[in-house]
Structures are given as structure tokens and as C-alpha cells.
Enzyme design. Structure first.
Site, PDB file in Angstrom:
ATOM      1  N   GLU A   4     -36.866 -97.538 -18.084  1.00  0.00           N
ATOM      2  CA  GLU A   4     -37.224 -98.454 -19.243  1.00  0.00           C
ATOM      3  C   GLU A   4     -37.596 -97.236 -20.526  1.00  0.00           C
ATOM      4  O   GLU A   4     -37.493 -97.356 -21.407  1.00  0.00           O
ATOM      5  CB  GLU A   4     -38.666 -99.731 -19.013  1.00  0.00           C
TER       6      GLU A   4
ATOM      7  N   GLY B 157     -40.616 -98.929 -15.322  1.00  0.00           N
ATOM      8  CA  GLY B 157     -41.187 -98.703 -16.851  1.00  0.00           C
ATOM      9  C   GLY B 157     -40.778 -97.435 -17.349  1.00  0.00           C
ATOM     10  O   GLY B 157     -40.429 -97.057 -18.076  1.00  0.00           O
TER      11      GLY B 157
ATOM     12  N   ALA C 230     -44.517 -98.377 -14.700  1.00  0.00           N
ATOM     13  CA  ALA C 230     -45.962 -98.726 -14.013  1.00  0.00           C
ATOM     14  C   ALA C 230     -46.798 -98.375 -13.423  1.00  0.00           C
ATOM     15  O   ALA C 230     -46.231 -99.049 -12.277  1.00  0.00           O
ATOM     16  CB  ALA C 230     -45.587-100.432 -15.132  1.00  0.00           C
TER      17      ALA C 230
ATOM     18  N   GLU D  15     -38.229-102.092  -8.593  1.00  0.00           N
ATOM     19  CA  GLU D  15     -39.175-103.312  -9.155  1.00  0.00           C
ATOM     20  C   GLU D  15     -38.969-104.329  -7.446  1.00  0.00           C
ATOM     21  O   GLU D  15     -39.807-104.975  -7.483  1.00  0.00           O
ATOM     22  CB  GLU D  15     -39.152-103.825 -10.250  1.00  0.00           C
TER      23      GLU D  15
END
Ligand code: DAK
Length: 258
Positions: free
Chosen positions: A112, A109, A65, A132
Site C-alpha cells: 500500500e 501496508g 504494518a 492481510e
């Protein structure tokens, strides 16, 4: 449709979506995720498409992200706007098979997102991780849930707690990716797999996806029951009649996707 952060094209019955923020390592900002959701929805509704490939570039599938966008968000900003869930959950509702073709970094992300796809094909250059914890947060788009299901608790804990990266060979050994290919063959391989899948009966491919995903959501006996009913349902398809007739008549089947 022109998008800002993704490129889309169709090749026969295969749709290809390329994440396109190469200077930022394909960091997944809200607009990119919105566009990805829109493109996926469009292809899911398109009768001419049988499988979808998502890829990045040779350096990064996606490095997570967008940290620059996230850094000043408050709890209320993310909670009230349903940050991530509102755009990222789209892919979970796509009913056609989706393949992630991963080269370079698939972090946070990005990892993911790859795990939300149905098949992950990795280039030898691929690197997966959930770093993260480096940023004072932790995976929030399924990393702590899908990673242990894919690679087991020990490795998932290791990756999420130490922030280390896993190379393509380790990812294949651990079950996160289905195959590793030379970097210059990644797209050929991913598109060939997608083309193969798209050549089969679309409703059957959709049922396979639904049944395998069911294995993650239910008990074995309920899952087998679900599988049995879906299997019975294939006998209502023209494509089952065609597939079996073609075998008996020693010819190639011509599926009509119905
Ligand atoms: N966000 C924003 N920009 C990024 C980025 C990212 N995730 N990753 C890389 N970039 C940018 C860099 O800032 C740099 O920009 P400029 O300085 O050129 O302007 C450019 O991409 C090139 O990166 P580097 O110069 O760092 O390139 P290197 O080859 O040296 O390193 C790297 C590549 C991928 C190892 C490194 O960039 C890196 O460590 N990136 C961050 C990886 C990371 O920590 N990813 C996890 C992000 S957090 C949530 C759900 C999910 C999430 C959050 C919330 N909720 C439900 C609320 C997910 C969170 C994440 O994914």
C-alpha cells in the site's frame, strides 16, 4: 535529523529515504511511519529537493504494518487514535514526485505504501501482495482501492482474497510497476529517474503529479478541464519561457523552478 527507523540523505536535488528495520523486514510500526511523514514533509518544503525516492533493502521494501504492535489493539484503540490514517496519509499530501524503489517483499501496508508513491520501480526480486486475510483482517491503507485501479478488479480480488504474492514480472504486466530492473541496478535506476525528474522545472513536475492524480478522482471531462487550466498556468512560468527558448535556440534549458 537523526531518525530511529529510517535513513535519509540528499544527492543533489534528490532525497533518498531508506526504511531501516531490516531485522523485522521493515515492518511499518507507528514510529517509523511518523518519521517517514516527518522526512517527507521536510523534503517537500525544501527548495533544493526536486524528487524523493523511498526504498527498503534487498530482502524487503516493507512486509506490512507491524503485526506484533497491532495484535492486541482493540477497535477503540485504532478508531479513536485514527490508527494508520494519522501517520500514513502524510504521503498523499506530498506534492513533489515520490518514487518507490522496491526489492524483495512489499506486502500488506508495504504494498500500500508503494502504491501511494507516484512511480514504482521494481527489482527482479520484488514480490507484491495483500496477504492481510491470513491475519483475520484486510487491507486498510488503500489496498482494496488502489490495487484495482492499478491492476484491475480480477487481479485485485485474486490478490486480496487468496493472499498470494505477485512477482515483479506479473506486477509490470499488470500495470502496478512502471519498470523492472536487475536487482543490483535498482538504486542506480531509481536514482537516475529521480535525478532526471528533479532536473525539470519543479512546478511543472508538481503540476504533472497533480493532474495525473486528478484522473483518479474525477470524471474525464472534469479531469481534462483541470488539465487544460494547469496547462494554461504553465505559460505564467519563467521555466516555460526558458524551456521553449532553449528549444528554439538549440541549447539545454536552465530551469529556475519558478
Ligand atoms: N510485522 C511484524 N514483524 C514482521 C512482519 C510484520 N508485518 N513481517 C516480518 N516480520 C518479522 C518476523 O516476525 C521475523 O521476526 P523474528 O522472528 O526474527 O523476530 C522477521 O521479520 C523475519 O521474518 P520471517 O522469519 O518470517 O522471514 P521469512 O523470510 O521466512 O518470511 C515474509 C518473510 C515477509 C514472507 C513473512 O515474514 C511474512 O509473511 N510476513 C508478514 C507479511 C504480512 O502478513 N503482511 C501484512 C501485514 S498486515 C490499517 C491499515 C493498514 C494495515 C492495518 C491496519 N488500518 C487503517 C487500521 C496494514 C496491515 C498489514 O500490513
Amino acid at each position: 535529523m537523526p531518525y530511529e527507523f529510517i535513513l535519509t540523505e540528499t544527492r543533489g536535488r534528490v532525497a533518498l529515504i531508506r526504511l531501516n528495520r531490516s531485522k523485522q523486514m521493515n515492518a511499518l510500526n507507528p514510529k517509523l511511519m511518523q518519521e517517514l511523514g516527518q522526512a517527507l514533509d521536510g523534503y517537500d518544503a525544501d527548495d533544493g529537493v526536486g524528487a524523493i525516492v523511498i526504498t527498503g533493502n534487498e530482502k524487503a521494501f516493507a512486509a506490512g504494518a507491524d503485526i506484533a504492535v497491532m495484535q492486541n489493539y482493540s477497535f477503540m484503540d485504532v478508531y479513536k487514535s485514527n490508527y494508520i490514517t494519522r501517520d500514513w496519509e502524510h504521503i498523499r499530501n506530498i506534492r513533489k514526485p515520490v518514487i518507490a524503489a522496491v526489492a524483495g517483499y512489499a506486502l500488506g501496508g508495504g504494498c500500500e505504501l508503494a502504491m501511494m508513491c507516484d512511480i514504482v520501480i521494481a527489482a527482479e526480486s520484488a514480490k507484491f501482495g495483500q496477504p492481510e486475510i491470513n491475519l483475520g483482517t484486510f487491507p486498510g491503507a488503500g489496498g482494496t482501492q488502489r490495487l484495482p485501479r492499478a491492476v484491475g478488479k480480477a487481479k485485485a480480488m485474486d490478490l486480496c482474497l487468496s493472499a498470494r504474492m505477485m512477482d515483479a514480472a506479473e506486477a509490470e504486466r499488470s500495470g502496478l510497476v512502471s519498470r523492472v530492473v536487475p536487482s543490483d541496478k535498482l538504486m542506480d535506476e531509481a536514482l537516475a529517474v529521480a535525478e532526471k525528474i528533479a532536473s525539470y522545472s519543479l512546478p511543472v513536475a508538481m503540476m504533472v503529479k497533480e493532474a495525473v492524480n486528478r484522473a483518479y478522482e474525477t470524471t474525464l471531462s472534469e479531469g481534462v478541464h483541470f488539465e487544460r487550466r494547469m496547462f494554461h498556468a504553465t505559460f505564467g512560468l519563467d521555466d516555460q519561457k526558458e524551456g521553449m527558448a532553449a528549444f528554439v535556440e538549440k541549447r539545454k534549458p536552465v530551469f529556475k523552478h519558478r
